[in-house]
Design a protein around this motif. Structure first.
Motif, short mmCIF file in Angstrom:
data_model
loop_
_atom_site.label_atom_id
_atom_site.label_comp_id
_atom_site.label_asym_id
_atom_site.label_seq_id
_atom_site.Cartn_x
_atom_site.Cartn_y
_atom_site.Cartn_z
N PHE A 163 9.60 -11.98 -14.93
CA PHE A 163 9.33 -11.71 -16.21
C PHE A 163 9.97 -10.43 -16.32
CE2 PHE A 163 6.03 -14.81 -16.47
CZ PHE A 163 6.17 -15.33 -17.90
N GLU A 164 10.81 -10.02 -17.30
CA GLU A 164 11.65 -8.75 -17.57
C GLU A 164 10.39 -7.56 -17.70
OE1 GLU A 164 14.65 -8.15 -17.13
OE2 GLU A 164 15.09 -10.13 -16.86
N HIS A 165 9.35 -7.87 -18.33
CA HIS A 165 8.28 -6.76 -18.81
C HIS A 165 7.09 -6.99 -18.24
CE1 HIS A 165 11.52 -5.10 -21.34
NE2 HIS A 165 11.68 -5.91 -21.96
N GLY A 166 6.33 -6.15 -18.05
CA GLY A 166 4.78 -6.21 -17.52
C GLY A 166 4.34 -5.45 -16.31
N GLU A 167 3.40 -4.94 -16.32
CA GLU A 167 3.03 -4.22 -15.06
C GLU A 167 2.43 -4.83 -13.85
OE1 GLU A 167 0.32 -0.97 -16.00
OE2 GLU A 167 1.05 -0.93 -18.02
N HIS A 168 2.27 -4.41 -12.64
CA HIS A 168 1.66 -5.11 -11.56
C HIS A 168 0.34 -5.94 -12.20
CE1 HIS A 168 1.02 -6.60 -7.63
NE2 HIS A 168 -0.22 -6.00 -7.33
N SER A 169 0.00 -7.21 -11.71
CA SER A 169 -1.10 -7.84 -12.21
C SER A 169 -1.41 -8.28 -13.72
CB SER A 169 -2.28 -7.08 -11.50
OG SER A 169 -2.28 -7.48 -9.94
N LYS A 170 -0.47 -7.75 -14.65
CA LYS A 170 -0.69 -7.85 -16.01
C LYS A 170 0.32 -8.68 -16.77
CE LYS A 170 -3.12 -3.42 -16.24
NZ LYS A 170 -3.09 -2.08 -16.90
N GLY B 134 7.00 -10.05 -11.55
CA GLY B 134 7.59 -9.01 -12.64
C GLY B 134 8.71 -8.03 -12.43
N LYS B 135 9.68 -7.71 -13.13
CA LYS B 135 10.98 -7.04 -12.85
C LYS B 135 10.35 -5.46 -13.02
CE LYS B 135 14.74 -10.07 -12.94
NZ LYS B 135 16.08 -10.17 -13.70
N GLU B 136 9.13 -5.21 -13.50
CA GLU B 136 8.75 -3.75 -13.61
C GLU B 136 7.63 -3.56 -12.85
OE1 GLU B 136 9.85 -3.15 -18.31
OE2 GLU B 136 7.79 -3.49 -17.86
N ASP B 137 7.48 -4.29 -11.91
CA ASP B 137 6.24 -4.09 -10.94
C ASP B 137 6.58 -3.01 -10.02
OD1 ASP B 137 4.27 -4.25 -8.95
OD2 ASP B 137 4.17 -6.37 -9.22
N ILE B 138 6.17 -2.08 -9.88
CA ILE B 138 6.22 -0.68 -9.19
C ILE B 138 5.64 -0.92 -7.61
CG2 ILE B 138 7.07 0.85 -10.91
CD1 ILE B 138 4.00 1.97 -10.59
N TYR B 139 4.62 -1.70 -7.55
CA TYR B 139 3.98 -2.02 -6.42
C TYR B 139 4.35 -3.16 -5.23
CZ TYR B 139 0.50 0.99 -8.73
OH TYR B 139 -0.09 1.90 -9.56
N VAL B 140 4.96 -4.31 -6.18
CA VAL B 140 5.59 -5.22 -5.37
C VAL B 140 7.08 -5.60 -6.02
CG1 VAL B 140 5.34 -7.61 -4.50
CG2 VAL B 140 3.26 -6.37 -4.94
N PRO B 141 7.95 -4.86 -5.53
CA PRO B 141 9.58 -5.07 -6.17
C PRO B 141 9.67 -6.72 -6.38
CG PRO B 141 9.54 -3.35 -4.31
CD PRO B 141 8.11 -3.96 -4.31
N PHE C 123 0.74 -1.25 -0.16
CA PHE C 123 0.03 0.02 -0.13
C PHE C 123 0.81 1.24 0.19
CE2 PHE C 123 -2.83 3.06 1.62
CZ PHE C 123 -4.14 2.84 1.14
N LYS C 124 2.12 1.32 0.80
CA LYS C 124 2.77 2.38 0.83
C LYS C 124 3.47 2.59 -0.64
CE LYS C 124 7.19 4.09 2.85
NZ LYS C 124 8.17 3.47 4.03
N TYR C 125 3.77 1.51 -1.52
CA TYR C 125 4.21 1.88 -2.87
C TYR C 125 3.29 2.40 -3.60
CZ TYR C 125 8.75 -0.66 -2.11
OH TYR C 125 9.87 -0.93 -1.84
N HIS C 126 2.01 2.03 -3.63
CA HIS C 126 0.85 2.70 -4.18
C HIS C 126 0.83 4.09 -3.87
CE1 HIS C 126 -1.78 -0.64 -6.20
NE2 HIS C 126 -1.43 -1.33 -5.49
#
Length: 201
Positions: free
Chosen positions: A171-178, A143-150, A92-95
């Protein structure tokens, strides 16, 4: 994916979401018991010989918390956990930070509100605390691009899990939950390979 491969699929609304009853979400804590009840329903009422969970984000945390409970039934075979947080407060803090709002005050208040209204301790009963009890197979995906769950949160959850049949995939690419949206072919291949291993046991 699963339906096309001949698996039966049950999609559920967690408590307090969609068509489900309930007033508060509990960050996967009470939902994990609900998940085990759904699994029992599938086994006893629908004749399913085996049940595997597949959760994303809070669904992944819910699956991990469910697998950490003692005396699990034999029909429960494991879980795919994509993007599980270590604890809800941290995610939640990252969000909040990525929304460009101050995160300190809300991060400190969050556990208090969960205790007061939802009657749960999101720091004590968190995946990072409970994953050490899991012995069933788990396929961790991050995912390595996940900004909410590193992604290193995934490494730590994987390391803390004592299961002898665990996997960790990035996965190198892809947003959180995607992640599947950006990596459909590779995602499907690794998930189906994990299911094949469960079926061969």
């Amino acid at each position: 994916l699963y339906k096309d491969q001949g698996y039966n699929v049950l999609l559920i609304d967690a408590r307090a979401t969609g068509k489900s009853e309930g007033k508060f979400l509990t960050a996967g804590i009470h939902e994990s018991a609900d998940l085990l009840s759904w699994a029992q329903f599938l086994h006893e009422k629908k004749g399913q010989e085996s049940v595997v969970f597949h959760g994303i984000c809070i669904g992944a945390a819910t699956a991990l918390l469910a697998l950490a409970k003692p005396n699990l039934p034999s029909y429960l075979k494991g879980a795919v956990a994509e993007g599980s947080f270590k604890n809800f407060k941290r995610m939640f803090k990252y969000h909040v930070k990525t929304s460009h709002h101050p995160s300190i005050s809300v991060s400190f208040e969050l556990p208090f509100y969960f205790k007061r209204y939802a009657k749960v301790d999101i720091l004590k009963d968190a995946p990072e605390k409970e994953v050490s009890q899991i012995t069933l197979p788990v396929c961790f995906i991050h995912g390595k691009e996940d900004i909410y769950v590193p992604y290193h949160d995934g490494e730590e959850l994987y390391a803390a899990c004592p299961s002898e049949k665990k996997e960790l995939h990035f996965f190198e690419h892809g947003e959180h939950s995607k992640l599947r949206y950006y990596n459909e072919k590779e995602y499907d291949a690794l998930v189906l390979a994990f299911f094949a291993k469960l079926s061969s046991e």
